[in-house]
Design a protein around this motif. Structure first.
Motif: not given
Ligand SMILES: [Zn+2]
Length: 495
Positions: A349-353, A338-344
Motif C-alpha cells: 500500500g501507500c507509504r505517504c503520510p 490517489p497520492c504522490p507515491c501512487g502506491g495505494s
Molecule cells: Zn502514497
C-alpha cells in the motif's frame, strides 16, 4: 509554422514608377512578410513572367494593422502582374488570393486557410491545391486552386482553363478509435465511461499507476456519436485556425481526442499567448474529449484557467491587436493518482503520510473537482480478468445505447443530459419520494452541495435513460449515481 492572428482582409496595392529599381513593402509588414520581396521576385522570374526593373511600392491596407506571415506573397505577385500589364485589371476584380510562393513559382498552402477565407467577402478566392478542400468548407466564395504562378497567369488571361484538382486520396479520419473490447474486467469504470458518453458528464478516474486509467479514457471517443454537420465545421475551423491539418475530405467525422501534457501552459490549454491568437487544447477538443492525465501534476493556475471555458463552452482569446472566440464544449476526462507515491493499489500500500496525501489531492481545487459529475476509483485489473478469455462488450454495442440516450436528450432540447437546467431536469426526471429522501440525507450529511445535488440528479437521469427506466427516478438509480461520485478526500478505499 505559426498560426495566424484573427484574420482580416488585406488590400494589396502595387505601384510601379520610373525611379531607381527598388521593391518596398509598406503597411506594417512583419519580418516574414517583408521577405515576400525576395520570394515574389524569384517566383516571377523563374515562372518566365515579367519583372520590372523599376521602382515598386507595395502598400498593404489597412496600413495601421500589423501583417504577418507569407500569406500575402501570392496577392503581391498578382498585383505586380497587373501593374506590369501581364494580366488585365478586370480579370482579378472581386477575386482574393492567398498563398505562399516558392522560389520556383509554386503556390504553397498556408496555415489557417479556413478562417482566412471566412474573413473575406468576394466572389472568388484562389489558393494552393492543398488548401482547396479547407477553403471550400466556407459557405462563401467560389474556390480556385493553382499549383504555380505560371498556371495562374495563363488562367487569368483566359489562355488556359483553371487547372483541374486531383481528388483527395486519403480517407476521412483514417485512424479508428480504440475499442472497449480490449479492456478486461473494470466493470465499474466501463459503466462510468458509458454514463459519461451518454450524458456528456465530466469524468475523473482515480487510481494507482498501471490501473489502466489512460487506456479506459482513450476509449471514450469511440462511444460518442459522429459529429453533426455543424459540429464538424466548427471542429474544422478550430483546427484550421491552429494551423493543423484536416482530413482529406475537409470535414472531420469523428469527435476529436486531445491529451495535453501536464506541463502544458495556460495559453496552450485555453488559447492565446503572446506569439499568436491560437486556439488552445480545450477548443481543439471541442465536440470531443479533452483528457488530462496526471491531473494532480498540472499547475493549479493552469487548471484554474480551464474553469471558465468549461462553464461557458466557449473561450475568448485577446491580444493587443484583436480578439477571437473559439468554441470549447468538451467532455472532460481526467486521471489522477490517489497520492504522490501512487502506491495505494500495490502490495504494502501507500507509504505517504496523511497530510502529504491530502496536500496532493488539494492541488485540484474544490471548484474544479465539482465539475466532475463522475468520480470513480479504478483499481489494477483483477488477475482473473486478465487470464480469463471472457471478452467485454465492444464499443459499437455501448455506442448504440449512448446514441439512444443522446436522442432522448435532443427531445428535451439539449445535446446531452448534462446540459439540462434545473427546471428541465425536474421536468424530465422527477424524483420518487424515496429517492428524494435519499438525496436529502446526503445533503444533511454534508456529502452533497446544492450544485452537487443538481449534478447527481442529471447523472441519475442518464442512468435511468441507459437502463430504460421510466420516471419518476427511483432510489436505485440515485444510489448508483451517488456511487459514481466518490469524494476522494473521504473515500476510505482511497488511502
Ligand atoms: Zn502514497
Amino acid at each position: 509554422m505559426t498560426a495566424p492572428p484573427a484574420p482580416f482582409p488585406v488590400r494589396v496595392e502595387v505601384h510601379v514608377d520610373n525611379g531607381l529599381p527598388a521593391f518596398n513593402v509598406v503597411g506594417l509588414p512583419d519580418a516574414s512578410c517583408k521577405e515576400a520581396r525576395d520570394r515574389v521576385r524569384a517566383a516571377l522570374v523563374s515562372s518566365g513572367l515579367a519583372w520590372p526593373s523599376r521602382r515598386i511600392t507595395v502598400n498593404l491596407a489597412p496600413t495601421g494593422v500589423p501583417k504577418a506571415g507569407a500569406v500575402l506573397d501570392l496577392p503581391m505577385a498578382v498585383g505586380l502582374l497587373v501593374a506590369c500589364g501581364e494580366v488585365e485589371p478586370w480579370a482579378v476584380e472581386d477575386l482574393a488570393f492567398l498563398g505562399e510562393l516558392g522560389l520556383d513559382g509554386s503556390v504553397r498552402p498556408v496555415p489557417g486557410a479556413l478562417p482566412l477565407v471566412d474573413a473575406i467577402e468576394v466572389a472568388g478566392v484562389v489558393v494552393a491545391p492543398e488548401n482547396a478542400v479547407e477553403a471550400r468548407l466556407v459557405d462563401g466564395p467560389g474556390v480556385r486552386s493553382v499549383p504555380d504562378l505560371r498556371h495562374l497567369a495563363l488562367a487569368l488571361r483566359g489562355e488556359e482553363p483553371w487547372p483541374e484538382e486531383a481528388a483527395p486520396d486519403a480517407p476521412d479520419d483514417p485512424v479508428a478509435d480504440p475499442d472497449l473490447v480490449d479492456v478486461r474486467g473494470q466493470r465499474m469504470a466501463r459503466f462510468a465511461l458509458e454514463v459519461a458518453a451518454a450524458g456528456n458528464h465530466h469524468l475523473l478516474l482515480i487510481g494507482p499507476p498501471g490501473a489502466g486509467k489512460s487506456m479506459l479514457a482513450r476509449r471514450l471517443p469511440g462511444l460518442l456519436p459522429d459529429l453533426t454537420g455543424a459540429q464538424s465545421l466548427e471542429v474544422a475551423r478550430v483546427r484550421s485556425a491552429a494551423g493543423e491539418s484536416l482530413p482529406a475530405g475537409g470535414r472531420p467525422r469523428r469527435p476529436p481526442w486531445r491529451s495535453p501534457h501536464h506541463g502544458a501552459s495556460a495559453p496552450s490549454l485555453v488559447g492565446g499567448g503572446s506569439a499568436a491568437m491560437r486556439p488552445g487544447e480545450v477548443s481543439l477538443a471541442h465536440g470531443g474529449v479533452l483528457f488530462l492525465d496526471e491531473l494532480g501534476e498540472f499547475a493549479p493556475k493552469v487548471l484554474d484557467a480551464l474553469r471558465q471555458p468549461l462553464e461557458d463552452g466557449t473561450v475568448r482569446v485577446s491580444r493587443v491587436d484583436g480578439s477571437a472566440e473559439y468554441p470549447a464544449r468538451v467532455l472532460l476526462v481526467a486521471a489522477m493518482n490517489p497520492c504522490p507515491c501512487g502506491g495505494s493499489g500495490a502490495p504494502g500500500g501507500c507509504r505517504c503520510p496523511e497530510h502529504v496525501r491530502l496536500r496532493y489531492l488539494r492541488r485540484v481545487s474544490g471548484p474544479l473537482l465539482d465539475r466532475f459529475d463522475l468520480r470513480v476509483e479504478v483499481d489494477r485489473p483483477d488477475p482473473l480478468d486478465l487470464l480469463g478469455d471472457g471478452i467485454g462488450e465492444s464499443s459499437a454495442a455501448v455506442a448504440d445505447r449512448v446514441a439512444g440516450v443522446r436522442r432522448l436528450a435532443e427531445r428535451r432540447g439539449v445535446a446531452a443530459n448534462a446540459d439540462l437546467d434545473a427546471p428541465s431536469l425536474a421536468d424530465a426526471g422527477p424524483l420518487s419520494a424515496e429517492a428524494s429522501r435519499l438525496l436529502e440525507a446526503s445533503l444533511h450529511a454534508g456529502r452533497l452541495s446544492a450544485r452537487g445535488l443538481h449534478r447527481i440528479r442529471s447523472v441519475a437521469l442518464t442512468i435511468a435513460d441507459l437502463t430504460g427506466r421510466e420516471p419518476p427516478l427511483g432510489p436505485d438509480v440515485v444510489d448508483t449515481a451517488l456511487g459514481l461520485r466518490i469524494d476522494p478526500f473521504r473515500t476510505p478505499g482511497i488511502r
